[in-house]
Design a protein around this motif. Structure first.
Motif, PDB file in Angstrom:
ATOM      1  N   GLY A  97      28.420  39.827  41.142  1.00 14.64           N
ATOM      2  CA  GLY A  97      29.421  40.888  40.960  1.00 14.64           C
ATOM      3  C   GLY A  97      30.813  40.357  40.659  1.00 14.64           C
ATOM      4  N   GLY A  98      30.910  39.221  39.960  1.00 11.50           N
ATOM      5  CA  GLY A  98      32.223  38.674  39.598  1.00 11.50           C
ATOM      6  C   GLY A  98      32.806  37.770  40.675  1.00 11.50           C
TER       7      GLY A  98
ATOM      8  N   LYS B 274      37.037  35.477  44.958  1.00 11.05           N
ATOM      9  CA  LYS B 274      36.824  36.908  45.084  1.00 11.05           C
ATOM     10  C   LYS B 274      37.238  37.615  43.797  1.00 11.05           C
ATOM     11  CE  LYS B 274      37.291  39.764  49.115  1.00 11.05           C
ATOM     12  NZ  LYS B 274      37.807  39.828  50.461  1.00 11.05           N
ATOM     13  N   ALA B 275      36.324  38.374  43.202  1.00 15.01           N
ATOM     14  CA  ALA B 275      36.647  39.085  41.958  1.00 15.01           C
ATOM     15  C   ALA B 275      37.843  39.993  42.185  1.00 15.01           C
ATOM     16  CB  ALA B 275      35.444  39.927  41.537  1.00 15.01           C
ATOM     17  N   SER B 276      38.708  40.075  41.179  1.00 16.58           N
ATOM     18  CA  SER B 276      39.912  40.905  41.378  1.00 16.58           C
ATOM     19  C   SER B 276      39.568  42.376  41.195  1.00 16.58           C
ATOM     20  CB  SER B 276      40.993  40.510  40.379  1.00 16.58           C
ATOM     21  OG  SER B 276      40.558  40.817  39.087  1.00 16.58           O
TER      22      SER B 276
ATOM     23  N   PRO C 267      46.619  41.082  43.096  1.00 14.43           N
ATOM     24  CA  PRO C 267      47.011  39.841  42.421  1.00 14.43           C
ATOM     25  C   PRO C 267      45.769  39.048  42.045  1.00 14.43           C
ATOM     26  CG  PRO C 267      47.594  39.785  44.766  1.00 14.43           C
ATOM     27  CD  PRO C 267      47.051  41.152  44.484  1.00 14.43           C
ATOM     28  N   SER C 268      45.785  38.451  40.858  1.00 15.57           N
ATOM     29  CA  SER C 268      44.609  37.652  40.500  1.00 15.57           C
ATOM     30  C   SER C 268      45.005  36.516  39.570  1.00 15.57           C
ATOM     31  CB  SER C 268      43.543  38.542  39.860  1.00 15.57           C
ATOM     32  OG  SER C 268      43.774  38.675  38.485  1.00 15.57           O
TER      33      SER C 268
ATOM     34  N   PHE D  59      35.345  31.264  36.554  1.00 15.62           N
ATOM     35  CA  PHE D  59      34.381  32.209  37.150  1.00 15.62           C
ATOM     36  C   PHE D  59      34.886  33.640  37.056  1.00 15.62           C
ATOM     37  CE2 PHE D  59      36.231  29.078  40.035  1.00 15.62           C
ATOM     38  CZ  PHE D  59      35.492  27.962  39.678  1.00 15.62           C
ATOM     39  N   GLY D  60      35.898  33.853  36.228  1.00  8.88           N
ATOM     40  CA  GLY D  60      36.446  35.191  36.050  1.00  8.88           C
ATOM     41  C   GLY D  60      37.726  35.358  36.850  1.00  8.88           C
ATOM     42  N   PRO D  61      38.483  36.433  36.547  1.00  6.55           N
ATOM     43  CA  PRO D  61      39.751  36.626  37.249  1.00  6.55           C
ATOM     44  C   PRO D  61      39.489  36.954  38.721  1.00  6.55           C
ATOM     45  CG  PRO D  61      39.253  38.511  35.835  1.00  6.55           C
ATOM     46  CD  PRO D  61      38.183  37.493  35.577  1.00  6.55           C
TER      47      PRO D  61
END
Ligand code: AMP
Ligand code: ZN
Length: 465
Positions: free
Chosen positions: A139-140, A186-188, A193-194, A199-201
């Motif tokens: 899930g990101g 942790k996926a934003s 804030p990200s 591995f993605g934002p």
């Protein structure tokens, strides 16, 4: 005698030496800056101060890192409720934290990194953990797979099947394969804030922050990791899992945990609302010195129940020490007393040995107060000579290098010109045979951290620290 420290990892008191040369590399989990710290938090930071100071007395240099956790779920929620960016929100509490440390005379660690300044190191660590086969994406977010390690849980020695009950299961971590797994990245979500990453934002998990900053400044293996006992599981356990699975090497050699400050038998905690900040207590008229004394007088491995009586007791103990120091100014009468010399040598040795024994501050204080009792009775009976006074001052100097409650802080030293003016005034007073005034000046300077030494060539002075 060697310095011994209880190591939570081995559950034994072990002889401590730095692994490399004479420099001790220490990492301490710092504050999460979403509010003012309370005196429970400060107990843990005060223990670290005693550890630092005693290690220096052992002759070692220090490379001590204490992080500032300035991106984390509680911070994000609080900043968003206040409608300000996290950096703006945390700044006020970072400043307040350092003011508190200064009031309590907690030495500033050599390196105080902020998590948000080390995102690239955190991303690199996630990459290494993933490459080593200990992480998965869902899930990101990227999670650490606990079942990929044989020795997960070696610090807290929890039965892996029972770990679930203690683990925090965040509502937004629904993508985990196993509820015990923890988030590395942790996926934003919208509005949070990200940072960009392979591995993605997203943003780093809290445990990851400490592993990355510790290794960035101290290397893959370092000497001591400290924190409060509540951090042992899962925070420190997860730091070990992440770091060792990325490097294949032991992370910290010694894990040292401070027990909690309690109120009516319960942990002082923001969530329980049973806390006092340093400001609260100072507003109620207590001095920072008394609070420092109270926090460090009980050894770090014992729980400490906070009471106002305890604080009054701490203030009285400091007063006893200061009275004794003032008394020394006019104590020298007659010949030196070998018995008093023996008492001071014994107290000095016991002071040192107590601290060497897993920082037994209570034992160290006991040695000083027992000495003061015998010295006071020697002074009462006029059997305390000039050498005895010097020995007594040396013991107090040594005491204050660790406990630091007796004299004004270094920044508030009496200026040299003022001291020299007072020495001249004292010489005039003596010439005029106004000994009360002369002794008064000496006492005043002693109380303000200046020691005078008379000799036929004149009066010399030095700062007592
Ligand atoms: P935090 O800002 O919550 O991450 O906590 C900072 C430090 O204070 C950590 O090392 C905690 O373990 C410690 N701590 C929290 N509550 C207490 C307490 N009541 N007594 C002693 N240390 C505490
Ligand atoms: Zn930490």
């Amino acid at each position: 005698m060697a310095f011994k420290l209880y190591n939570s990892l081995s559950r034994e008191v072990e002889a401590f030496e730095p692994a490399q040369g004479d420099c001790v590399r220490i990492y301490s989990c710092g504050p999460t800056v979403y509010n003012f710290v309370h005196i429970g938090n400060l107990r843990t930071f005060a223990f670290q101060d005693i550890l630092r100071r005693h290690m220096r007395q052992c002759g070692w240099k220090l490379r001590h890192v204490m992080n500032i956790t300035d991106v984390e779920d509680k911070i994000i929620a609080a900043a968003s409720a206040a409608g300000v960016p996290i950096g703006e929100y945390t700044k006020q509490y970072v400043d307040a934290f350092f003011e508190d440390c200064q009031l309590l005379r907690l030495e500033r660690p050599e390196i105080v990194p902020a998590a948000t300044d080390h995102i690239p190191e955190m991303i690199e660590l996630v990459r290494r953990i993933t490459q080593a086969g200990h992480a998965y994406e869902s899930g990101g977010s990227t999670y650490f797979r606990i079942s990929s390690l044989d020795d997960y849980g070696k610090l807290s020695r929890l039965d892996p099947s029972g770990i679930l009950s203690g683990a925090r299961v965040d509502s937004d971590e629904y993508g985990k394969d196993d509820a015990r797994d923890f988030v590395l990245w942790k996926a934003s979500r919208d509005g949070e804030p990200s940072w960009d990453s392979p591995f993605g934002p997203g943003r780093p998990g809290w445990h990851l922050e400490c592993s990355a900053m510790a290794m960035a400044y101290l290397g893959e293996t370092f000497d001591v990791h400290t924190g409060g006992v509540d951090l042992q599981f899962p925070h420190h356990e997860n730091e070990i899992a992440q770091s060792e699975s990325a490097t294949g090497r032991p992370f910290a050699r010694f894990w040292v945990h401070a027990e909690h400050l309690l109120v009516d038998g319960k942990k002082m905690a923001k969530s329980l609302g049973n806390f006092y900040t340093l400001r609260d207590l100072i507003e109620r008229g207590f001095s920072a010195d008394s609070i420092r004394y109270l926090l460090v007088a009980t050894p770090h491995r014992k729980q400490l129940n906070f009471t106002f009586d305890g604080l009054h007791g701490a203030a009285a103990a400091i007063e006893r020490l200061r009275n004794f120091e003032r008394r020394l100014a006019s104590a020298s009468a007659g010949a030196d007393n070998p018995q008093a010399s023996a008492e001071s040598a014994k107290a000095t040795a016991q002071f040192r040995e107590s601290l060497d024994e897993d920082l037994n501050t209570a034992g160290a204080l006991g040695a000083v107060f027992e000495y003061i009792r015998t010295a006071n009775s020697a002074i009462d009976s006029g059997r305390f000579g000039p050498a005895n006074v010097i020995e007594a001052r040396d013991l107090l100097d040594h005491f204050d290098k660790i406990f630091d409650v007796l004299r004004p802080p270094a920044g508030q030293r009496v200026p040299a010109e003022e001291i020299e003016g007072l020495i001249r005034e004292r010489a005039e007073a003596r010439k005029a045979r106004d000994f009360a005034r002369a002794d008064g000046i000496r006492d005043e300077l002693a109380a303000r951290g200046v020691t005078l030494q008379d000799s036929p060539a004149g009066t010399k002075w030095h700062y007592a620290d």
